[in-house]
Design a protein around this motif. Structure first.
Motif, PDB file in Angstrom:
ATOM      1  N   ARG A  96       0.954  -1.168  -0.080  1.00  0.00           N
ATOM      2  CA  ARG A  96      -0.067  -0.028  -0.003  1.00  0.00           C
ATOM      3  C   ARG A  96       0.670   1.391   0.075  1.00  0.00           C
ATOM      4  O   ARG A  96       0.287   2.347   0.149  1.00  0.00           O
ATOM      5  N   SER A  97       2.262   0.955  -0.051  1.00  0.00           N
ATOM      6  CA  SER A  97       3.062   2.088   0.033  1.00  0.00           C
ATOM      7  C   SER A  97       3.469   2.383  -1.443  1.00  0.00           C
ATOM      8  O   SER A  97       4.004   1.844  -2.211  1.00  0.00           O
ATOM      9  N   VAL A  98       3.364   3.849  -1.660  1.00  0.00           N
ATOM     10  CA  VAL A  98       4.057   4.413  -3.064  1.00  0.00           C
ATOM     11  C   VAL A  98       4.878   5.326  -2.666  1.00  0.00           C
ATOM     12  O   VAL A  98       4.664   6.304  -2.071  1.00  0.00           O
ATOM     13  N   THR A  99       6.098   5.130  -3.556  1.00  0.00           N
ATOM     14  CA  THR A  99       7.217   5.993  -3.099  1.00  0.00           C
ATOM     15  C   THR A  99       7.415   6.667  -4.666  1.00  0.00           C
ATOM     16  O   THR A  99       7.351   5.945  -5.722  1.00  0.00           O
ATOM     17  N   LEU A 100       7.357   8.064  -4.674  1.00  0.00           N
ATOM     18  CA  LEU A 100       7.550   8.791  -5.806  1.00  0.00           C
ATOM     19  C   LEU A 100       8.822   9.903  -5.877  1.00  0.00           C
ATOM     20  O   LEU A 100       9.119  10.251  -4.841  1.00  0.00           O
ATOM     21  N   THR A 101       9.360   9.722  -6.985  1.00  0.00           N
ATOM     22  CA  THR A 101      10.417  11.026  -7.239  1.00  0.00           C
ATOM     23  C   THR A 101       9.865  12.136  -8.132  1.00  0.00           C
ATOM     24  O   THR A 101       9.351  11.580  -9.190  1.00  0.00           O
ATOM     25  N   ALA A 102      10.355  13.393  -7.950  1.00  0.00           N
ATOM     26  CA  ALA A 102      10.093  14.319  -8.795  1.00  0.00           C
ATOM     27  C   ALA A 102      11.089  15.099  -9.083  1.00  0.00           C
ATOM     28  O   ALA A 102      12.143  15.233  -8.214  1.00  0.00           O
ATOM     29  N   PRO A 103      11.252  15.986 -10.199  1.00  0.00           N
ATOM     30  CA  PRO A 103      12.343  16.793 -10.384  1.00  0.00           C
ATOM     31  C   PRO A 103      12.426  17.928  -9.437  1.00  0.00           C
ATOM     32  O   PRO A 103      11.410  18.109  -8.869  1.00  0.00           O
ATOM     33  N   PHE A 104      13.683  18.281  -8.815  1.00  0.00           N
ATOM     34  CA  PHE A 104      13.751  19.376  -7.947  1.00  0.00           C
ATOM     35  C   PHE A 104      12.536  20.467  -8.111  1.00  0.00           C
ATOM     36  O   PHE A 104      11.870  20.892  -7.302  1.00  0.00           O
TER      37      PHE A 104
END
Length: 179
Positions: A96-104
């Protein structure tokens, strides 16, 4: 409290190598650069690492937004797809855990959109140094590296410690039990 004789706080980033050659970035906030540099150097050396020249390690890291969401209702995969539409670059779904990365530059707008999305609760949202390539450590080096990172984080002036070490799950579990 109020800073007396302490003078100005400065943000300093140190770079180093840990056991097995994994890169380490240490972000500190200090009113005494000499003390902090000496503390960081001594912890690195004791922990089987060494201080590195500026940009020896940093080139392998990028400043990115890092957001961790727990999806309480609905399908975590659907939530992840919506997050990509909202501007997330990388998405990792674990249960159930979602890890996201995004540009700074896109971090704040993404954080705002994610917090408005239905069914998810934002557990963590921060700007982090994310490595572009990881160094896989064997069991002994991984345990040594985890101890070193903790020792560095224990220093008063140190705010954050990042590494491109890839820790085997078994090692993380064993380290968590031991500490």
């Amino acid at each position: 409290g109020e800073g007396g004789e302490g003078g100005q706080l400065e943000e300093i980033t140190y770079e180093g190598y840990g056991p097995g050659g994994a890169g380490i970035i240490i972000q500190a906030l200090t009113d005494n650069k000499n003390r902090t540099a000496s503390d960081v150097r001594s912890r690195l050396t004791k922990g089987g690492g060494n201080l590195a020249a500026a940009n020896a390690v940093a080139w392998n890291f990028e400043r990115k937004g890092h957001i961790v969401v727990t999806v309480n209702e609905g399908d975590p995969d659907d939530f992840a797809l919506q997050a990509v539409d909202a501007g997330a670059e990388d998405v990792d779904v674990q249960g159930r855990s979602v890890t996201l990365t995004a540009p700074f530059a896109g971090f704040e707008p993404l954080r705002a959109k994610i917090s408005e999305m239905k069914g998810g609760h934002v557990d963590q949202a921060e700007v982090a140094m994310i490595s572009k390539s990881a160094v896989l450590l064997d069991h002994g080096k991984a345990m040594q590296m985890l101890r070193l990172m903790d020792a560095l984080e224990d220093l008063d002036d140190v705010q954050k410690v990042y590494s491109n070490a890839d820790f085997p799950d078994a090692v993380l579990a064993e380290y968590a039990r031991a500490s």
